[in-house]
Write a protein that holds these residues in place. Structure first.
Motif, PDB file in Angstrom:
ATOM      1  N   THR A  33      31.229  88.182  40.438  1.00  0.00           N
ATOM      2  CA  THR A  33      31.957  89.427  40.222  1.00  0.00           C
ATOM      3  C   THR A  33      31.310  90.588  40.976  1.00  0.00           C
ATOM      4  O   THR A  33      30.167  90.506  41.417  1.00  0.00           O
ATOM      5  CB  THR A  33      32.024  89.766  38.723  1.00  0.00           C
ATOM      6  OG1 THR A  33      30.682  89.885  38.211  1.00  0.00           O
ATOM      7  CG2 THR A  33      32.757  88.676  37.956  1.00  0.00           C
ATOM      8  N   GLU A  34      32.065  91.672  41.096  1.00  0.00           N
ATOM      9  CA  GLU A  34      31.572  92.857  41.793  1.00  0.00           C
ATOM     10  C   GLU A  34      30.565  93.622  40.936  1.00  0.00           C
ATOM     11  O   GLU A  34      30.770  93.811  39.746  1.00  0.00           O
ATOM     12  CB  GLU A  34      32.718  93.805  42.144  1.00  0.00           C
ATOM     13  CG  GLU A  34      33.641  93.305  43.223  1.00  0.00           C
ATOM     14  CD  GLU A  34      34.634  94.370  43.656  1.00  0.00           C
ATOM     15  OE1 GLU A  34      34.549  95.513  43.145  1.00  0.00           O
ATOM     16  OE2 GLU A  34      35.492  94.069  44.502  1.00  0.00           O
TER      17      GLU A  34
ATOM     18  N   TRP B 286      26.864  91.400  44.540  1.00  0.00           N
ATOM     19  CA  TRP B 286      27.757  90.430  43.906  1.00  0.00           C
ATOM     20  C   TRP B 286      26.991  89.708  42.809  1.00  0.00           C
ATOM     21  O   TRP B 286      25.903  89.178  43.043  1.00  0.00           O
ATOM     22  CB  TRP B 286      28.281  89.434  44.945  1.00  0.00           C
ATOM     23  CG  TRP B 286      29.043  90.103  46.051  1.00  0.00           C
ATOM     24  CD1 TRP B 286      28.590  90.407  47.302  1.00  0.00           C
ATOM     25  CD2 TRP B 286      30.404  90.569  45.986  1.00  0.00           C
ATOM     26  NE1 TRP B 286      29.575  91.030  48.034  1.00  0.00           N
ATOM     27  CE2 TRP B 286      30.697  91.141  47.259  1.00  0.00           C
ATOM     28  CE3 TRP B 286      31.385  90.550  45.000  1.00  0.00           C
ATOM     29  CZ2 TRP B 286      31.941  91.686  47.542  1.00  0.00           C
ATOM     30  CZ3 TRP B 286      32.625  91.094  45.283  1.00  0.00           C
ATOM     31  CH2 TRP B 286      32.898  91.658  46.548  1.00  0.00           C
TER      32      TRP B 286
ATOM     33  N   LEU C 104      30.632  88.771  55.585  1.00  0.00           N
ATOM     34  CA  LEU C 104      31.493  88.206  54.543  1.00  0.00           C
ATOM     35  C   LEU C 104      32.632  87.422  55.193  1.00  0.00           C
ATOM     36  O   LEU C 104      33.315  87.934  56.078  1.00  0.00           O
ATOM     37  CB  LEU C 104      32.070  89.321  53.671  1.00  0.00           C
ATOM     38  CG  LEU C 104      31.130  89.951  52.643  1.00  0.00           C
ATOM     39  CD1 LEU C 104      31.805  91.141  51.981  1.00  0.00           C
ATOM     40  CD2 LEU C 104      30.690  88.930  51.596  1.00  0.00           C
TER      41      LEU C 104
ATOM     42  N   ARG D  49      34.145  83.426  45.796  1.00  0.00           N
ATOM     43  CA  ARG D  49      33.533  84.029  44.609  1.00  0.00           C
ATOM     44  C   ARG D  49      34.341  83.743  43.346  1.00  0.00           C
ATOM     45  O   ARG D  49      33.773  83.630  42.249  1.00  0.00           O
ATOM     46  CB  ARG D  49      33.303  85.522  44.811  1.00  0.00           C
ATOM     47  CG  ARG D  49      34.535  86.408  44.860  1.00  0.00           C
ATOM     48  CD  ARG D  49      34.109  87.836  45.186  1.00  0.00           C
ATOM     49  NE  ARG D  49      35.197  88.790  45.092  1.00  0.00           N
ATOM     50  CZ  ARG D  49      35.552  89.440  43.980  1.00  0.00           C
ATOM     51  NH1 ARG D  49      34.895  89.205  42.860  1.00  0.00           N
ATOM     52  NH2 ARG D  49      36.553  90.300  43.970  1.00  0.00           N
ATOM     53  N   GLY D  50      35.654  83.587  43.498  1.00  0.00           N
ATOM     54  CA  GLY D  50      36.466  83.218  42.348  1.00  0.00           C
ATOM     55  C   GLY D  50      36.100  81.842  41.838  1.00  0.00           C
ATOM     56  O   GLY D  50      36.056  81.602  40.625  1.00  0.00           O
ATOM     57  N   ARG D  51      35.822  80.925  42.770  1.00  0.00           N
ATOM     58  CA  ARG D  51      35.456  79.558  42.404  1.00  0.00           C
ATOM     59  C   ARG D  51      34.118  79.518  41.663  1.00  0.00           C
ATOM     60  O   ARG D  51      33.915  78.706  40.754  1.00  0.00           O
ATOM     61  CB  ARG D  51      35.387  78.709  43.679  1.00  0.00           C
ATOM     62  CG  ARG D  51      35.190  77.210  43.450  1.00  0.00           C
ATOM     63  CD  ARG D  51      35.187  76.488  44.796  1.00  0.00           C
ATOM     64  NE  ARG D  51      36.377  76.817  45.572  1.00  0.00           N
ATOM     65  CZ  ARG D  51      36.364  77.264  46.832  1.00  0.00           C
ATOM     66  NH1 ARG D  51      35.216  77.424  47.466  1.00  0.00           N
ATOM     67  NH2 ARG D  51      37.482  77.528  47.460  1.00  0.00           N
TER      68      ARG D  51
ATOM     69  N   ARG E  34      27.838  95.633  48.912  1.00  0.00           N
ATOM     70  CA  ARG E  34      28.116  95.336  47.506  1.00  0.00           C
ATOM     71  C   ARG E  34      27.080  94.370  46.938  1.00  0.00           C
ATOM     72  O   ARG E  34      26.613  93.450  47.621  1.00  0.00           O
ATOM     73  CB  ARG E  34      29.504  94.715  47.377  1.00  0.00           C
ATOM     74  CG  ARG E  34      29.919  94.326  45.989  1.00  0.00           C
ATOM     75  CD  ARG E  34      30.230  95.512  45.108  1.00  0.00           C
ATOM     76  NE  ARG E  34      31.358  96.292  45.617  1.00  0.00           N
ATOM     77  CZ  ARG E  34      31.781  97.413  45.060  1.00  0.00           C
ATOM     78  NH1 ARG E  34      31.167  97.903  43.997  1.00  0.00           N
ATOM     79  NH2 ARG E  34      32.817  98.059  45.584  1.00  0.00           N
TER      80      ARG E  34
ATOM     81  N   ASP F  31      37.578  84.196  53.495  1.00  0.00           N
ATOM     82  CA  ASP F  31      37.967  83.612  52.210  1.00  0.00           C
ATOM     83  C   ASP F  31      36.973  83.937  51.101  1.00  0.00           C
ATOM     84  O   ASP F  31      36.837  83.183  50.134  1.00  0.00           O
ATOM     85  CB  ASP F  31      38.128  82.094  52.351  1.00  0.00           C
ATOM     86  CG  ASP F  31      36.846  81.396  52.790  1.00  0.00           C
ATOM     87  OD1 ASP F  31      35.909  82.089  53.278  1.00  0.00           O
ATOM     88  OD2 ASP F  31      36.768  80.157  52.656  1.00  0.00           O
ATOM     89  N   TRP F  32      36.279  85.064  51.231  1.00  0.00           N
ATOM     90  CA  TRP F  32      35.246  85.412  50.256  1.00  0.00           C
ATOM     91  C   TRP F  32      35.798  85.510  48.835  1.00  0.00           C
ATOM     92  O   TRP F  32      35.172  85.054  47.885  1.00  0.00           O
ATOM     93  CB  TRP F  32      34.565  86.716  50.643  1.00  0.00           C
ATOM     94  CG  TRP F  32      33.573  87.208  49.619  1.00  0.00           C
ATOM     95  CD1 TRP F  32      33.622  88.339  48.879  1.00  0.00           C
ATOM     96  CD2 TRP F  32      32.361  86.527  49.208  1.00  0.00           C
ATOM     97  NE1 TRP F  32      32.552  88.433  48.043  1.00  0.00           N
ATOM     98  CE2 TRP F  32      31.751  87.333  48.219  1.00  0.00           C
ATOM     99  CE3 TRP F  32      31.752  85.329  49.572  1.00  0.00           C
ATOM    100  CZ2 TRP F  32      30.561  86.972  47.595  1.00  0.00           C
ATOM    101  CZ3 TRP F  32      30.563  84.969  48.948  1.00  0.00           C
ATOM    102  CH2 TRP F  32      29.980  85.783  47.965  1.00  0.00           C
ATOM    103  N   ASP F  33      36.984  86.091  48.671  1.00  0.00           N
ATOM    104  CA  ASP F  33      37.549  86.219  47.330  1.00  0.00           C
ATOM    105  C   ASP F  33      37.782  84.848  46.698  1.00  0.00           C
ATOM    106  O   ASP F  33      37.571  84.655  45.495  1.00  0.00           O
ATOM    107  CB  ASP F  33      38.857  87.015  47.371  1.00  0.00           C
ATOM    108  CG  ASP F  33      38.621  88.512  47.540  1.00  0.00           C
ATOM    109  OD1 ASP F  33      37.472  88.957  47.316  1.00  0.00           O
ATOM    110  OD2 ASP F  33      39.572  89.228  47.897  1.00  0.00           O
ATOM    111  N   ASP F  34      38.194  83.890  47.502  1.00  0.00           N
ATOM    112  CA  ASP F  34      38.379  82.528  46.990  1.00  0.00           C
ATOM    113  C   ASP F  34      37.038  81.908  46.606  1.00  0.00           C
ATOM    114  O   ASP F  34      36.918  81.244  45.568  1.00  0.00           O
ATOM    115  CB  ASP F  34      39.079  81.659  48.034  1.00  0.00           C
ATOM    116  CG  ASP F  34      40.524  82.066  48.277  1.00  0.00           C
ATOM    117  OD1 ASP F  34      41.115  82.692  47.378  1.00  0.00           O
ATOM    118  OD2 ASP F  34      41.045  81.772  49.366  1.00  0.00           O
TER     119      ASP F  34
END
Length: 282
Positions: free
Chosen positions: A111-112, A274, A97, A105-107, A272, A100-103
């Protein structure tokens, strides 16, 4: 053991097994279920548009040969959009991972979801442990699947996992005759009640489709199926066995996980799931 089996090995083992399993499905099944597949960014991307189980559309095997980047994940999501697929699961080992994974996946609206555990075991260890395990109960036997019973075996796989038999049984049965796959069955008084296969790739054997029908459980069938595949894997020159199963949430018990731990499998890492959806608001 875990240090000797890097995530590059375990992730590619599962990815190639999934790719070969799905792409070997008969063309009539592929059309009915809306199946397509692609290789993107070093991983495999599998799409089953008409899948009520939401299990078979998944992207995995990333980070081994190519870093996981926003462009790679964007291409994966665009592939699912192009197939009019409403939902897919993206699976990436924690080691791969990006920061900047959160960025990312947000784009993409990712979701988890739930978590799985990845397990590994030396083939020799599993075979040695199997010698100390009690044989399956009276009337139960485990042996390689006879080719003429592949369709029946495929139907048992789908029933054991709670999936529809139509199309899915035929897809599963097709793997039994595909090179690289080694299917086994558990019989109870002549009826196929348990299944398990494995995909061999080099010195690695990927465990797959291990399950027993409800009325035949608690007789040692699943452990016997694991042991039989471990012996076959060692016979074929495999050094490592790889498997996955659901992580145990607090207060839950996963029998499959404990059966594997009993045979010497170790948890390599938790991964996880995703979730990508074409319409996140839905």
């Amino acid at each position: 053991m875990n240090a000797l089996v890097p995530p590059s090995v375990t992730e590619q083992s599962e990815a190639e097994a999934m790719f070969r399993f799905e792409t070997a499905a008969p063309e009539s099944v592929r059309q009915a279920l809306g199946m397509t597949a692609a290789r993107i960014g070093g991983g495999v991307v599998l799409s089953m548009r008409n899948d009520p189980t939401t299990y078979w559309s998944k992207a995995l095997g990333f980070g081994v040969t190519t870093p996981v980047t926003a462009d790679v994940i964007g291409e994966v999501c665009d592939f699912y959009r192009s197939q009019d697929n409403p939902r897919a699961v993206i699976q990436i080992a924690p080691a791969f991972l990006p920061g900047d994974w959160d960025d990312i996946r947000g784009r993409e609206g990712i979701t988890e979801g739930s978590s799985w555990v990845k397990l590994v075991c030396p083939a020799d260890e599993a075979v040695a442990r199997a010698e100390a395990v009690e044989p399956p109960g009276a009337g139960m036997r485990v042996a390689p699947l006879e080719p003429e019973r592949a369709r029946e075996w495929g139907a048992v796989v789908t029933r054991a996992f709670g999936m529809p038999e139509e199309h899915y049984a035929q897809m599963t049965a097709a793997s039994a005759g595909t090179p690289g796959w080694h299917p086994f069955a558990a019989w109870l008084d002549g009826e196929i009640v348990g299944t398990g296969t494995m995909h061999v790739r080099g010195e690695t054997a990927q465990m797959f489709a291990g399950a027993v029908l409800p009325h035949a459980r608690k007789r040692g069938g699943q452990t016997a199926l694991l042991a039989a595949r471990a012996r076959k894997a060692r016979e074929l020159g495999c050094r490592v066995l790889v498997a996955e199963t659901g992580a145990e949430a607090p207060g839950t018990h996963n029998s499959s996980l404990h059966n594997m731990l009993r045979l010497g499998f170790e948890v390599a890492y938790e991964r996880r799931n995703w979730i990508w959806q074409a319409s996140p608001e839905a």
